[in-house]
Scaffold this motif. Structure first.
Motif, PDB file in Angstrom:
ATOM      1  N   ARG A  88      52.189  25.758  38.487  1.00  0.00           N
ATOM      2  CA  ARG A  88      52.716  25.331  37.205  1.00  0.00           C
ATOM      3  C   ARG A  88      53.131  26.506  36.325  1.00  0.00           C
ATOM      4  N   SER A  89      52.350  27.564  36.276  1.00  0.00           N
ATOM      5  CA  SER A  89      52.692  28.709  35.435  1.00  0.00           C
ATOM      6  C   SER A  89      51.805  29.890  35.793  1.00  0.00           C
ATOM      7  N   SER A  90      52.067  31.001  35.164  1.00  0.00           N
ATOM      8  CA  SER A  90      51.194  32.168  35.270  1.00  0.00           C
ATOM      9  C   SER A  90      51.253  32.892  33.944  1.00  0.00           C
ATOM     10  N   THR A  91      50.249  33.695  33.670  1.00  0.00           N
ATOM     11  CA  THR A  91      50.221  34.437  32.418  1.00  0.00           C
ATOM     12  C   THR A  91      49.730  35.850  32.675  1.00  0.00           C
ATOM     13  N   LEU A  92      49.805  36.679  31.661  1.00  0.00           N
ATOM     14  CA  LEU A  92      49.412  38.078  31.805  1.00  0.00           C
ATOM     15  C   LEU A  92      47.955  38.189  32.204  1.00  0.00           C
ATOM     16  N   SER A  93      47.646  39.180  33.020  1.00  0.00           N
ATOM     17  CA  SER A  93      46.255  39.370  33.447  1.00  0.00           C
ATOM     18  C   SER A  93      45.352  39.722  32.264  1.00  0.00           C
ATOM     19  N   SER A  94      45.960  40.217  31.182  1.00  0.00           N
ATOM     20  CA  SER A  94      45.174  40.572  29.990  1.00  0.00           C
ATOM     21  C   SER A  94      44.575  39.323  29.332  1.00  0.00           C
ATOM     22  N   TYR A  95      45.191  38.141  29.577  1.00  0.00           N
ATOM     23  CA  TYR A  95      44.663  36.886  29.048  1.00  0.00           C
ATOM     24  C   TYR A  95      43.528  36.336  29.907  1.00  0.00           C
ATOM     25  N   SER A  96      43.449  36.811  31.131  1.00  0.00           N
ATOM     26  CA  SER A  96      42.543  36.216  32.111  1.00  0.00           C
ATOM     27  C   SER A  96      41.100  36.168  31.625  1.00  0.00           C
ATOM     28  N   ASN A  97      40.573  37.315  31.179  1.00  0.00           N
ATOM     29  CA  ASN A  97      39.176  37.365  30.742  1.00  0.00           C
ATOM     30  C   ASN A  97      38.924  36.464  29.541  1.00  0.00           C
ATOM     31  N   GLN A  98      39.886  36.434  28.599  1.00  0.00           N
ATOM     32  CA  GLN A  98      39.715  35.598  27.403  1.00  0.00           C
ATOM     33  C   GLN A  98      39.673  34.124  27.763  1.00  0.00           C
ATOM     34  N   ILE A  99      40.558  33.701  28.668  1.00  0.00           N
ATOM     35  CA  ILE A  99      40.617  32.293  29.078  1.00  0.00           C
ATOM     36  C   ILE A  99      39.354  31.894  29.824  1.00  0.00           C
ATOM     37  N   ILE A 100      38.940  32.743  30.744  1.00  0.00           N
ATOM     38  CA  ILE A 100      37.744  32.437  31.542  1.00  0.00           C
ATOM     39  C   ILE A 100      36.496  32.426  30.662  1.00  0.00           C
ATOM     40  N   THR A 101      36.390  33.381  29.737  1.00  0.00           N
ATOM     41  CA  THR A 101      35.246  33.421  28.821  1.00  0.00           C
ATOM     42  C   THR A 101      35.222  32.171  27.955  1.00  0.00           C
ATOM     43  N   ALA A 117      48.302  19.428  31.988  1.00  0.00           N
ATOM     44  CA  ALA A 117      47.644  18.850  33.171  1.00  0.00           C
ATOM     45  C   ALA A 117      47.314  17.379  32.955  1.00  0.00           C
ATOM     46  N   ILE A 118      46.834  17.042  31.762  1.00  0.00           N
ATOM     47  CA  ILE A 118      46.475  15.651  31.478  1.00  0.00           C
ATOM     48  C   ILE A 118      47.720  14.778  31.419  1.00  0.00           C
ATOM     49  N   SER A 119      48.784  15.286  30.779  1.00  0.00           N
ATOM     50  CA  SER A 119      50.011  14.496  30.666  1.00  0.00           C
ATOM     51  C   SER A 119      50.666  14.265  32.022  1.00  0.00           C
ATOM     52  N   GLN A 120      50.453  15.211  32.970  1.00  0.00           N
ATOM     53  CA  GLN A 120      51.035  15.081  34.306  1.00  0.00           C
ATOM     54  C   GLN A 120      50.079  14.400  35.284  1.00  0.00           C
ATOM     55  N   LYS A 121      48.934  13.908  34.757  1.00  0.00           N
ATOM     56  CA  LYS A 121      47.931  13.178  35.552  1.00  0.00           C
ATOM     57  C   LYS A 121      47.388  14.026  36.708  1.00  0.00           C
ATOM     58  N   ALA A 122      47.158  15.298  36.434  1.00  0.00           N
ATOM     59  CA  ALA A 122      46.545  16.178  37.433  1.00  0.00           C
ATOM     60  C   ALA A 122      45.062  15.845  37.563  1.00  0.00           C
ATOM     61  N   SER A 123      44.512  16.036  38.751  1.00  0.00           N
ATOM     62  CA  SER A 123      43.080  15.800  38.956  1.00  0.00           C
ATOM     63  C   SER A 123      42.285  17.090  38.820  1.00  0.00           C
ATOM     64  N   ASP A 124      42.938  18.237  39.038  1.00  0.00           N
ATOM     65  CA  ASP A 124      42.265  19.532  38.955  1.00  0.00           C
ATOM     66  C   ASP A 124      43.220  20.576  38.389  1.00  0.00           C
ATOM     67  N   ILE A 125      42.648  21.573  37.680  1.00  0.00           N
ATOM     68  CA  ILE A 125      43.401  22.741  37.235  1.00  0.00           C
ATOM     69  C   ILE A 125      42.750  23.968  37.873  1.00  0.00           C
ATOM     70  N   HIS A 126      43.560  24.776  38.544  1.00  0.00           N
ATOM     71  CA  HIS A 126      43.059  25.994  39.189  1.00  0.00           C
ATOM     72  C   HIS A 126      43.500  27.217  38.384  1.00  0.00           C
ATOM     73  N   PHE A 127      42.533  28.033  37.936  1.00  0.00           N
ATOM     74  CA  PHE A 127      42.808  29.304  37.273  1.00  0.00           C
ATOM     75  C   PHE A 127      42.469  30.412  38.274  1.00  0.00           C
ATOM     76  N   GLU A 128      43.492  31.074  38.807  1.00  0.00           N
ATOM     77  CA  GLU A 128      43.298  32.023  39.903  1.00  0.00           C
ATOM     78  C   GLU A 128      43.742  33.429  39.493  1.00  0.00           C
ATOM     79  N   PRO A 129      42.783  34.340  39.239  1.00  0.00           N
ATOM     80  CA  PRO A 129      43.140  35.697  38.811  1.00  0.00           C
ATOM     81  C   PRO A 129      43.613  36.568  39.980  1.00  0.00           C
ATOM     82  N   PHE A 130      44.678  37.333  39.736  1.00  0.00           N
ATOM     83  CA  PHE A 130      45.174  38.323  40.695  1.00  0.00           C
ATOM     84  C   PHE A 130      45.348  39.658  39.977  1.00  0.00           C
ATOM     85  N   ASP A 131      45.868  40.618  40.684  1.00  0.00           N
ATOM     86  CA  ASP A 131      45.937  41.978  40.143  1.00  0.00           C
ATOM     87  C   ASP A 131      46.727  42.055  38.846  1.00  0.00           C
TER      88      ASP A 131
END
Length: 490
Positions: free
Chosen positions: A154-167, A124-138
């Motif tokens: 930009r990407s998506s990852t397994l829902s199993s990572y969601s809680n770890q990333i948010i925490t 995000a920083i290298s691409q000069k983004a102003s915001d990063i959105h982390f949006e959990p789905f099913d």
């Protein structure tokens, strides 16, 4: 031999833990005749040398280098490992653990979820983004970046990572990790390639879990000063003339994310001198400015705009910047301050400059106070700039010429390339309209507080948002489609 000339062992198989090489300023840099060459700043640090021997399970040979050289090489190597390069142009003067109250992004990368999070932030920083959105789905966690005002997947990852990333994000921003039912706000300070970058974090509970938005506050991307905003000469002179007043109020209007704060910061940066006492009250303080007293409001302890503004007036200020006029009480104090020998700069949420007059009236400000206190009103938006590497010229259609109201043989449109991530746009610039007070406008305000009636009193050479934007399209800086997208209500 210069340390940079070595073939870094990190590109092979000998990788030492980041926290270890950083703590001891030690780095494996090459292998010669089955011996691993170790760069070290203190060859009497036998404990670190022996531990490195055990980590690599190889015979080692030490070479002395300056501590700064090794630190730079460590950052280069481990940043390269993440496959993201950050241009290191802003070095912290004091970046020791004692002086830095934040997190080094490359520490604690053993966990796969944290590796993914770190890589996402670096991207995000290298691409000069102003915001990063982390949006959990099913079944996944969707990642989107806001680049040049537009959200892009930009990407998506397994829902199993969601809680770890948010925490992890909540821990870093010192939020309550047990509270998942209420929205929370926090801040994170990260050390990335010796650059200190602030993030503003907002969480909100959704059906599939907590949704997080990270606002990136990277000082490297902010170059303050009105001359650095690429404003057209006529508008630039008008703004400089307005901020030269010793008393009165200047308003900057526009929606959220239209660059209002940057314009205000640039204005007070131009005013900044040892002869003036400049004070600001903001929500929150976005960037720290030298020699300027900045106050961040805190509703939890009842430090509001209006209360803070009252106390600022007791500090003998010459120039006051108010982050935003939100209510009648703040508006009243701001107007009174501007009438008692202070230059006041603030923002207001309206679509155009004339509408700001009506908005102040809605806040119960008398028309005679408005006409006597306001120096001028700036309305602004941000439009995306065409990528200079791939923009494509074409002959405009009759319809486009009608919109421009001018004969132009060539216009430009977006194409897309690797530099702009196939969007056709790279960076943003402002479009402006300026309504400087004059006797005709003052007379109309006293007569009738109607935005349309005020517009009719404006001079024929008045440049509105749309006209300013179309001038940029004629100059090949942006496209007609982009201007019409931003100015559809103008």
């Amino acid at each position: 031999m210069n340390l940079k000339e070595y073939n870094f062992i990190l590109e092979k198989k000998y990788i030492a833990p980041y926290h270890f090489v950083k703590e001891h300023t030690i780095l494996p840099i090459d292998e010669i005749n089955s011996k691993v060459i170790i760069a070290i700043s203190n060859d009497s640090n036998y404990e670190a040398i022996n531990e490195m021997r055990l980590i690599l399970n190889k015979e080692i040979e030490t070479k002395l280098f300056l501590k700064e050289e090794i630190e730079e090489a460590i950052e280069f190597c481990y940043r390269k490992k993440t496959k993201v390069e950050i241009n290191n142009t802003e070095i912290l003067k004091n970046n020791s653990k004692d002086n830095f109250d934040g997190y080094d992004l490359l520490e604690n990368e053993e966990n796969e979820a944290i590796k993914f999070l770190n890589s996402t932030i670096l991207d995000a920083i290298s691409q000069k983004a102003s915001d990063i959105h982390f949006e959990p789905f099913d079944d996944n966690l969707l990642i989107r970046f806001r680049i040049d005002g537009i959200l892009q997947k930009r990407s998506s990852t397994l829902s199993s990572y969601s809680n770890q990333i948010i925490t992890r994000l909540k821990v870093m921003s010192k939020l309550d990790i047990a509270e998942t039912r209420l929205p929370q706000d926090g801040r994170i300070k990260l050390l990335i390639n010796k650059r200190e970058i602030d993030f503003r974090l907002s969480t909100i509970p959704t059906t599939f879990g907590e949704r997080i938005v990270l606002r990136i506050l990277d000082k490297k991307n902010i170059i303050l000063g009105l001359e650095n905003l690429s404003i057209k000469e006529k508008v630039y002179k008008l703004i400089k003339e307005m901020i030269s007043f010793s008393e009165g109020i200047i308003l900057v209007t526009g929606p959220t994310g239209s660059g209002k704060t940057t314009t205000l910061y640039s204005a007070i940066s131009d005013l900044n001198s040892s002869t003036l006492n400049i004070m600001t009250i903001e929500d929150p303080v976005e960037f720290k400015l030298n020699n300027i007293a900045q106050i961040s409001i805190n509703p939890k302890i009842n430090l509001t705009f209006s209360k803070g503004l009252r106390h600022i007036l007791r500090q003998d200020p010459d120039v006051i910047m108010i982050g935003e006029i939100r209510d009648s009480e703040t508006a009243q104090i701001a107007i009174q301050s501007s009438l008692t020998g202070h230059l006041v700069l603030s923002t207001l949420h309206t679509n155009d400059a004339p509408s700001a007059i009506v908005r102040l009236s809605d806040m119960n400000i008398e028309s005679y106070l408005i006409s006597s206190s306001i120096i001028g009103i700036i309305a602004q938006r941000l439009v995306r700039k065409l990528c200079s590497h791939c923009k494509k010229s074409y002959s405009p259609t009759k319809e486009e010429l009608k919109i421009l109201n001018m004969d132009v043989e060539i216009l430009y449109k977006p194409k897309g390339c690797e530099h702009c991530f196939q969007t056709g746009y790279l960076g943003r610039t402002g479009i402006y309209e300026i309504m400087k007070m004059n006797p005709k406008i003052k007379k109309q305000i006293l007569k009738n507080l109607d935005s349309e009636a005020i517009k009719e009193t404006l001079d024929k050479d008045f440049i509105d948002l749309k006209s300013y934007g179309l001038d940029l399209a004629k100059d090949g800086i942006t496209s007609i489609g982009e201007v019409l997208r931003i100015c559809k209500n103008s």
